[in-house]
Design an enzyme around this catalytic site. Structure first.
Site, short mmCIF file in Angstrom:
data_model
loop_
_atom_site.label_atom_id
_atom_site.label_comp_id
_atom_site.label_asym_id
_atom_site.label_seq_id
_atom_site.Cartn_x
_atom_site.Cartn_y
_atom_site.Cartn_z
CE LYS A 119 -3.59 -2.67 0.39
NZ LYS A 119 -4.45 -2.97 -0.78
CE1 TYR A 129 -9.76 -9.91 4.07
CE2 TYR A 129 -10.70 -9.58 6.26
CZ TYR A 129 -9.80 -9.22 5.27
OH TYR A 129 -8.94 -8.18 5.48
CE1 TYR A 180 -6.29 -8.89 2.11
CE2 TYR A 180 -5.18 -8.51 4.21
CZ TYR A 180 -6.26 -8.31 3.37
OH TYR A 180 -7.30 -7.52 3.77
#
Length: 334
Positions: free
Chosen positions: A48, A257, A283
């Site tokens: 990010k 998730y 992730y």
């Protein structure tokens, strides 16, 4: 690529390393390389940081003094946004899904250390409450700027067009057959697709789908394709992408998730014990589990040269100790 019309700022350390995972390669029978975006340097790093260089450059250019963004309680994006805001003297507001826990751990601990304002949103972990907070801050005389969920708008995707250019410079002489990464909010995926096209890269781009929930009005695959096209248009090109060009592998969603299963546990343990590299449980652990399975099932052939893009996230390991299988370690009684 140098896009003069965009107000990009410097927040991280680039280029990030490109390394061969020799021991993991030997164990799996395939030549595995890793792009280490976990080493971008902004509050323990992550992909990010690339996106925020463009997004927060835009915020500063517009005279904003406050940023708002959203995510899950252990959001890597929110942690890096909070760190960037601290560095740039911007007030930071995070809208996090769930309820405030009794103890702040992992990324949430870092969010608090970085001095941001945290708002708990229950089931709304994808920014549904941002418009209300935006109006409240305007009423207080602030100049807020909305950082999109995951940093995944055209500016965020543009950062990964740059990332492909960076990879192309580093990987001269290396012909990767596939590039594998965690695909969640869409900006990284869209940027990699456009970068691959613009810089004539031949690898097959495989996103491992991380999140069962859809984001926004479009299905996730359609969202990625639309974002890639919009990013191309923003940069002055007319590239378009067909559904056949998008590989979004949804075979490894597991129990949902943020639920760490046996596959993620094995991938995290193998990478740590063979390479000394930490993956995260949500992730990169899931994406690496997908890579390992594709090798074992023969989808990736023995001897192929593949690249895994490490998007960061290791701080969240400290919040998932209850789901991590520590018996895969080598603890021995003395």
């Amino acid at each position: 690529m140098d896009y003069q019309q965009f107000d990009k700022i410097s927040l991280g350390f680039f280029p990030t390393p490109l390394v061969k995972l020799s021991r993991l390669s030997q164990a799996l029978g395939c030549e595995i390389w890793m792009k280490r975006d976990d080493m971008t340097g902004l509050a323990f790093g992550g992909n990010k940081t690339r996106k925020l260089e463009y997004i927060l450059g835009d915020a500063l250019a517009k005279g904003c003094d406050t940023i708002i963004t959203a995510g899950a309680a252990q959001s890597n994006h929110c942690r890096q946004s909070a760190a960037a805001a601290a560095q740039l003297n911007l007030e930071c507001h995070l809208i996090l899904g769930g309820k405030q826990p009794e103890k702040a751990e992992g990324n949430l601990l870092l969010d608090n250390l970085l001095g941001c304002h945290i708002h708990w949103a229950g089931e709304n972990r994808k920014g549904e409450d941002i418009p209300t907070l935006y109006q409240q801050l305007l009423a207080q005389g602030k100049k807020p700027y909305i950082v999109p969920y995951g940093g995944s708008n055209e500016l965020g995707a543009l950062a990964f067009v740059d990332a492909v250019a960076e990879l192309a410079r580093q990987s001269q002489g290396l012909a990767f057959s596939r590039l594998i990464f965690a695909s969640s909010s869409g900006g990284t995926h869209a940027g990699l697709m456009l970068g691959k096209r613009l810089f004539n890269q031949t690898f097959e781009l495989i996103g491992i789908n991380i999140d069962k929930d859809e984001s926004g009005q479009l299905p996730f695959d359609a969202h990625i394709l639309a974002l890639a096209k919009q990013t191309a248009k923003m940069t002055g090109t007319e590239e378009t992408f067909s559904p056949d060009e998008l590989i979004l592998n949804a075979s490894y969603l597991g129990a949902g998730y943020g639920v760490v299963g046996a596959a993620e546990n094995e991938a995290i343990a193998l990478t740590a014990q063979l390479e000394g590299i930490l993956l995260d449980p949500v992730y990169t652990g899931r994406a690496m589990a997908g890579l390992i399975d594709m090798i074992r099932t023969g989808e990736i052939l023995p001897g192929e040269k593949v690249l895994f893009w490490h998007t960061g996230g290791a701080p969240s390991l400290f919040a998932y100790t209850g789901q991590l299988d520590l018996t895969q370690g080598k603890n021995q009684a003395i």
